[in-house]
Design a protein around this motif. Structure first.
Motif, PDB file in Angstrom:
ATOM      1  N   LYS A   1      -6.132   0.257  -6.821  1.00 29.50           N
ATOM      2  CA  LYS A   1      -5.269  -0.940  -6.822  1.00 29.50           C
ATOM      3  C   LYS A   1      -5.471  -1.770  -5.559  1.00 29.50           C
ATOM      4  CE  LYS A   1      -0.711  -0.755  -5.450  1.00 29.50           C
ATOM      5  NZ  LYS A   1      -0.219  -1.805  -4.552  1.00 29.50           N
TER       6      LYS A   1
ATOM      7  N   VAL B   1      -6.855  -5.667  -5.550  1.00 27.57           N
ATOM      8  CA  VAL B   1      -6.041  -6.848  -5.239  1.00 27.57           C
ATOM      9  C   VAL B   1      -6.596  -7.639  -4.048  1.00 27.57           C
ATOM     10  CG1 VAL B   1      -3.942  -5.874  -6.254  1.00 27.57           C
ATOM     11  CG2 VAL B   1      -4.373  -5.576  -3.798  1.00 27.57           C
TER      12      VAL B   1
ATOM     13  N   ARG C   1       2.730  -8.085  -3.332  1.00 25.43           N
ATOM     14  CA  ARG C   1       2.437  -8.113  -1.901  1.00 25.43           C
ATOM     15  C   ARG C   1       1.099  -8.803  -1.643  1.00 25.43           C
ATOM     16  NH1 ARG C   1       4.832  -8.443   2.764  1.00 25.43           N
ATOM     17  NH2 ARG C   1       3.497  -7.817   4.463  1.00 25.43           N
ATOM     18  N   ALA C   2       0.153  -8.524  -2.534  1.00 23.36           N
ATOM     19  CA  ALA C   2      -1.222  -8.961  -2.302  1.00 23.36           C
ATOM     20  C   ALA C   2      -1.401 -10.466  -2.487  1.00 23.36           C
ATOM     21  CB  ALA C   2      -2.154  -8.215  -3.242  1.00 23.36           C
TER      22      ALA C   2
ATOM     23  N   TYR D   1      -3.197 -12.339   0.163  1.00 26.75           N
ATOM     24  CA  TYR D   1      -4.664 -12.414   0.298  1.00 26.75           C
ATOM     25  C   TYR D   1      -5.213 -13.758  -0.163  1.00 26.75           C
ATOM     26  CZ  TYR D   1      -4.412  -7.400   1.159  1.00 26.75           C
ATOM     27  OH  TYR D   1      -4.111  -6.167   1.676  1.00 26.75           O
TER      28      TYR D   1
ATOM     29  N   PHE E   1      10.291  -2.051   1.810  1.00 27.11           N
ATOM     30  CA  PHE E   1      10.315  -0.991   2.838  1.00 27.11           C
ATOM     31  C   PHE E   1      10.973  -1.516   4.104  1.00 27.11           C
ATOM     32  CE2 PHE E   1       5.845  -0.269   1.038  1.00 27.11           C
ATOM     33  CZ  PHE E   1       6.337   0.478  -0.022  1.00 27.11           C
TER      34      PHE E   1
ATOM     35  N   VAL F   1      11.597  -4.605   6.743  1.00 26.34           N
ATOM     36  CA  VAL F   1      10.905  -5.842   7.125  1.00 26.34           C
ATOM     37  C   VAL F   1       9.407  -5.698   6.848  1.00 26.34           C
ATOM     38  CG1 VAL F   1      10.623  -7.506   8.994  1.00 26.34           C
ATOM     39  CG2 VAL F   1      12.541  -5.909   9.023  1.00 26.34           C
ATOM     40  N   ARG F   2       8.805  -6.728   6.203  1.00 26.63           N
ATOM     41  CA  ARG F   2       7.354  -6.697   5.975  1.00 26.63           C
ATOM     42  C   ARG F   2       6.744  -7.988   6.533  1.00 26.63           C
ATOM     43  NH1 ARG F   2       5.513  -3.960   0.353  1.00 26.63           N
ATOM     44  NH2 ARG F   2       3.569  -3.946   1.522  1.00 26.63           N
TER      45      ARG F   2
ATOM     46  N   GLN G   1       0.739 -10.775  12.125  1.00 22.09           N
ATOM     47  CA  GLN G   1      -0.634 -10.465  12.555  1.00 22.09           C
ATOM     48  C   GLN G   1      -1.661 -11.221  11.711  1.00 22.09           C
ATOM     49  OE1 GLN G   1      -1.239  -8.548  15.418  1.00 22.09           O
ATOM     50  NE2 GLN G   1       0.969  -8.861  15.496  1.00 22.09           N
TER      51      GLN G   1
ATOM     52  N   SER H   1      -2.928  -3.010  10.749  1.00 17.93           N
ATOM     53  CA  SER H   1      -2.418  -3.584   9.498  1.00 17.93           C
ATOM     54  C   SER H   1      -3.550  -3.756   8.494  1.00 17.93           C
ATOM     55  CB  SER H   1      -1.745  -4.938   9.785  1.00 17.93           C
ATOM     56  OG  SER H   1      -1.672  -5.707   8.602  1.00 17.93           O
ATOM     57  N   VAL H   2      -3.354  -3.131   7.320  1.00 15.04           N
ATOM     58  CA  VAL H   2      -4.318  -3.271   6.224  1.00 15.04           C
ATOM     59  C   VAL H   2      -4.399  -4.742   5.822  1.00 15.04           C
ATOM     60  CG1 VAL H   2      -4.701  -2.717   3.782  1.00 15.04           C
ATOM     61  CG2 VAL H   2      -3.933  -0.930   5.366  1.00 15.04           C
TER      62      VAL H   2
ATOM     63  N   ASP I   1       1.523   5.997   1.341  1.00 13.02           N
ATOM     64  CA  ASP I   1       1.710   5.815  -0.101  1.00 13.02           C
ATOM     65  C   ASP I   1       1.746   7.141  -0.863  1.00 13.02           C
ATOM     66  OD1 ASP I   1       1.764   3.144   0.434  1.00 13.02           O
ATOM     67  OD2 ASP I   1      -0.296   2.752  -0.178  1.00 13.02           O
TER      68      ASP I   1
ATOM     69  N   VAL J   1       4.462   4.684   9.300  1.00 14.97           N
ATOM     70  CA  VAL J   1       3.904   3.352   9.036  1.00 14.97           C
ATOM     71  C   VAL J   1       5.011   2.320   8.801  1.00 14.97           C
ATOM     72  CG1 VAL J   1       2.436   1.977   7.488  1.00 14.97           C
ATOM     73  CG2 VAL J   1       1.747   4.306   8.122  1.00 14.97           C
TER      74      VAL J   1
HETATM   75  N1  EPU Z   1       2.909  -5.174  10.165  1.00 16.60           N
HETATM   76  C1  EPU Z   1       3.336  -6.035  11.149  1.00 16.60           C
HETATM   77  N2  EPU Z   1       2.832  -7.313  11.143  1.00 16.60           N
HETATM   78  C2  EPU Z   1       1.947  -7.746  10.209  1.00 16.60           C
HETATM   79  C3  EPU Z   1       1.513  -6.848   9.201  1.00 16.60           C
HETATM   80  C4  EPU Z   1       2.016  -5.566   9.203  1.00 16.60           C
HETATM   81  O1  EPU Z   1       4.128  -5.680  12.009  1.00 16.60           O
HETATM   82  O2  EPU Z   1       1.540  -8.915  10.276  1.00 16.60           O
HETATM   83  C5  EPU Z   1       3.400  -3.779  10.168  1.00 16.60           C
HETATM   84  C6  EPU Z   1       4.214  -3.443   8.910  1.00 16.60           C
HETATM   85  O3  EPU Z   1       5.552  -3.821   9.053  1.00 16.60           O
HETATM   86  C7  EPU Z   1       4.006  -1.960   8.789  1.00 16.60           C
HETATM   87  C8  EPU Z   1       2.590  -1.748   9.338  1.00 16.60           C
HETATM   88  O4  EPU Z   1       2.290  -2.918  10.101  1.00 16.60           O
HETATM   89  O5  EPU Z   1       4.911  -1.283   9.612  1.00 16.60           O
HETATM   90  C9  EPU Z   1       1.506  -1.560   8.294  1.00 16.60           C
HETATM   91  O6  EPU Z   1       1.527  -2.623   7.357  1.00 16.60           O
HETATM   92  P1  EPU Z   1       0.204  -3.097   6.573  1.00 16.60           P
HETATM   93  O7  EPU Z   1      -0.028  -4.519   6.898  1.00 16.60           O
HETATM   94  O8  EPU Z   1      -0.884  -2.121   6.864  1.00 16.60           O
HETATM   95  O9  EPU Z   1       0.650  -2.969   5.066  1.00 16.60           O
HETATM   96  P2  EPU Z   1       0.337  -3.950   3.865  1.00 16.60           P
HETATM   97  O10 EPU Z   1      -1.020  -4.523   4.036  1.00 16.60           O
HETATM   98  O11 EPU Z   1       1.470  -4.850   3.627  1.00 16.60           O
HETATM   99  C10 EPU Z   1      -0.851  -2.130   2.430  1.00 16.60           C
HETATM  100  C11 EPU Z   1      -0.713  -1.562   1.047  1.00 16.60           C
HETATM  101  C12 EPU Z   1       0.550  -0.703   0.978  1.00 16.60           C
HETATM  102  C13 EPU Z   1       0.461   0.397   2.046  1.00 16.60           C
HETATM  103  C14 EPU Z   1       0.179  -0.193   3.427  1.00 16.60           C
HETATM  104  C15 EPU Z   1      -0.078   0.862   4.483  1.00 16.60           C
HETATM  105  C16 EPU Z   1      -1.744  -3.262  -0.294  1.00 16.60           C
HETATM  106  C17 EPU Z   1      -1.591  -4.355  -1.284  1.00 16.60           C
HETATM  107  N3  EPU Z   1      -0.620  -2.667   0.113  1.00 16.60           N
HETATM  108  O12 EPU Z   1       0.304  -2.922   2.665  1.00 16.60           O
HETATM  109  O13 EPU Z   1       0.515  -0.108  -0.311  1.00 16.60           O
HETATM  110  O14 EPU Z   1       1.680   1.107   2.099  1.00 16.60           O
HETATM  111  O15 EPU Z   1      -0.982  -1.059   3.369  1.00 16.60           O
HETATM  112  O16 EPU Z   1      -1.151   1.671   4.132  1.00 16.60           O
HETATM  113  O17 EPU Z   1      -2.848  -2.914   0.099  1.00 16.60           O
HETATM  114  C18 EPU Z   1       1.384   0.819  -2.275  1.00 16.60           C
HETATM  115  O18 EPU Z   1       0.236   0.764  -2.754  1.00 16.60           O
HETATM  116  O19 EPU Z   1       2.332   1.440  -2.800  1.00 16.60           O
HETATM  117  C19 EPU Z   1       1.648   0.113  -1.024  1.00 16.60           C
HETATM  118  C20 EPU Z   1       2.860  -0.214  -0.637  1.00 16.60           C
END
Ligand code: EPU
Length: 428
Positions: A22, A26, A93-94, A97, A119, A121-122, A126, A163-164, A305, A327
């Motif tokens: 997934k 995405v 979320r994606a 992108y 979860f 604040v998201r 960054q 951050s992914v 996850d 995380v």
């Molecule tokens: N964060 C920041 N600032 C940012 C971005 C992230 O502070 O600009 C923080 C977040 O708050 C979090 C940490 O960095 O505490 C990691 O967030 P990340 O950006 O890595 O997460 P994401 O890209 O939003 C993806 C997956 C999630 C998975 C996380 C961590 C996708 C679409 N989503 O989310 O997947 O939990 O990486 O591995 O790739 C899932 O599949 O169930 C899912 C939630």
């Protein structure tokens, strides 16, 4: 409202085939917008998040042609719009992108803020920091994230958190920027490597994906590509935990065992036996699970996850385990649901103290988010009696053909809706 009805207590046996990842799909689907030619993407999972991204691509003007249930051809050339509206972005979320992909394509993107699992604040600070370093101006305007640039120029970007999403978005925006971009403290997840491989297959010049430093030398143009997405690490891990939790014996096929190392390590500590082959793993369990402490971390650490799913297994383990979320701020909302089934779990900030109980009891529960939903399904599989899992649209976002796959393994699981219940009452 649809729901799953599970009669627990069946041992899972046999083999199950894992779909495409997934979180790679995405990212790769929006990345097609950077190409000047059509692309064929294969091994797409049949999940609602993929449908939503394809819908967003169509709304931008791209042509999407279905080849078969897991492959599409996308022609990005007719895509003239740079706007992804609230209606299209919601629940996904994606959708963020599209910011990187459209900025990289047009120097302009206007995208509604991302949705996805709750979860706490998201933030996307960054991502924005990365776009600004490349020369874009980013504002929040009328509830939309608006990014524009006269030109994008390579830059050195240090991520304050791993951050992914920010790593992927900066890769997308930088692929066609002028000069060299360096992302330091980059995320190293398998889907980051998959995106880099896809972009390179279109003619991009990206090095270091899978390490903490990614170097992107901008290219002028990308051509078409025919690309197959990697297997889903988390879908695989979910079936591995389900096999162990039910005391079963399951071969999980079409996986990359290297992506499963941290999950295999923890399952082994808990007492499961795991055999690794080239593209499959066999998981079997013939004893009561043992206590184990788990801390989630960015890759190659134990994936966040998989945190709710492993917590279910530990809820029926011998002894007390501590699960720490490393995380996300808040990823224990599912615990309340699990306690309705008899689990003994105390959450204190970022840790959950899980005291193993002898067994879970079937109950009506809900999927509070995607992986929490998967955890409820595993809980239902091991519980005594009947469990109903509601709000399963969360589960549809990330698990393909769940009923079919689990039924083949011997589970007693059905997908029904309230309408079916009414029919039963009427016929009673
Ligand atoms: N964060 C920041 N600032 C940012 C971005 C992230 O502070 O600009 C923080 C977040 O708050 C979090 C940490 O960095 O505490 C990691 O967030 P990340 O950006 O890595 O997460 P994401 O890209 O939003 C993806 C997956 C999630 C998975 C996380 C961590 C996708 C679409 N989503 O989310 O997947 O939990 O990486 O591995 O790739 C899932 O599949 O169930 C899912 C939630």
């Amino acid at each position: 409202m649809q729901k799953y009805v599970i009669n627990g207590g069946k041992t899972l046996k046999g083999s199950v085939r894992i779909g495409g990842a997934k979180n790679a799909a995405v990212a790769i689907l929006p990345a097609v917008l950077l190409s000047n030619e059509p692309c064929i993407i294969e091994n797409l999972p049949q999940i609602s998040d993929v449908t939503s991204i394809l819908h967003a691509l169509t709304s931008l003007g791209a042509t999407v042609k279905t080849i078969n249930k897991s492959s599409v051809q996308i022609d990005p050339r007719p895509a003239k719009s740079y706007v992804v509206s609230k209606d299209i972005a919601k629940g996904m979320r994606a959708s963020s992108y599209f910011l990187g992909a459209l900025l990289g394509r047009n120097n302009r993107a206007r995208v509604a803020p991302p949705g996805g699992c709750d979860f706490g604040v998201r933030p996307i600070d960054q991502h924005i920091k990365g776009f600004e370093a490349l020369g874009a101006k980013v504002i929040i305007d009328n509830g939309m994230v608006d990014a524009r640039a006269i030109s994008l120029d390579g830059a050195s970007i240090y991520l304050d958190v791993v951050s992914v999403g920010a790593t992927i978005n900066i890769m997308l925006a930088a692929t066609k920027a002028k000069g060299l971009t360096i992302i330091e403290n980059a995320a190293r997840e398998p889907h980051i490597v998959d995106l880099a491989n896809f972009l390179n297959s279109m003619g991009a010049n990206i090095m270091g994906a899978g390490t903490g430093v990614i170097k992107i030398r901008g290219v002028d143009e990308l051509h078409g590509s025919n690309y197959s997405i990697i297997p889903d690490q988390i879908e695989a891990g979910t079936y591995m935990v389900a096999a162990a939790a039910t005391g079963g014996d399951v071969t999980i096929e079409n996986v990359t065992p290297k992506h499963l190392e941290s999950i295999i390590a923890k399952l082994t500590e808990i007492g499961a036996k795991v055999e690794e082959f080239d593209e499959s793993v066999r998981v079997y369990m013939d004893s009561k699970p043992k206590k184990c402490n788990v801390k989630t971390m960015p890759h190659p650490g134990f994936p966040t996850d998989m945190q709710p799913q492993i917590a279910v297994l530990l809820s029926v383990a011998e002894g007390t385990s501590i699960v720490t979320e490393g995380v996300w701020d808040s990823r224990f909302r599912y615990v309340e649901q699990l306690t309705f089934m008899g689990a003994d779990i105390q959450v204190d900030g970022k840790s959950a103290v899980i005291t193993g109980v002898n067994g879970l009891k079937g109950a009506p529960v809900k999927a509070v988010d995607l992986r929490a939903g998967a955890a409820m399904i595993i809980a239902g599989l091991i519980a005594d009696g009947t469990t109903t899992v509601e709000e399963i649209d969360h589960i549809d976002r990330g698990y393909e053909c769940l009923t079919e796959k689990l039924t083949t393994l011997g589970a007693d699981i059905k997908r029904t809706d309230d309408f079916d219940d009414l029919k039963v009452l009427k016929n009673a």
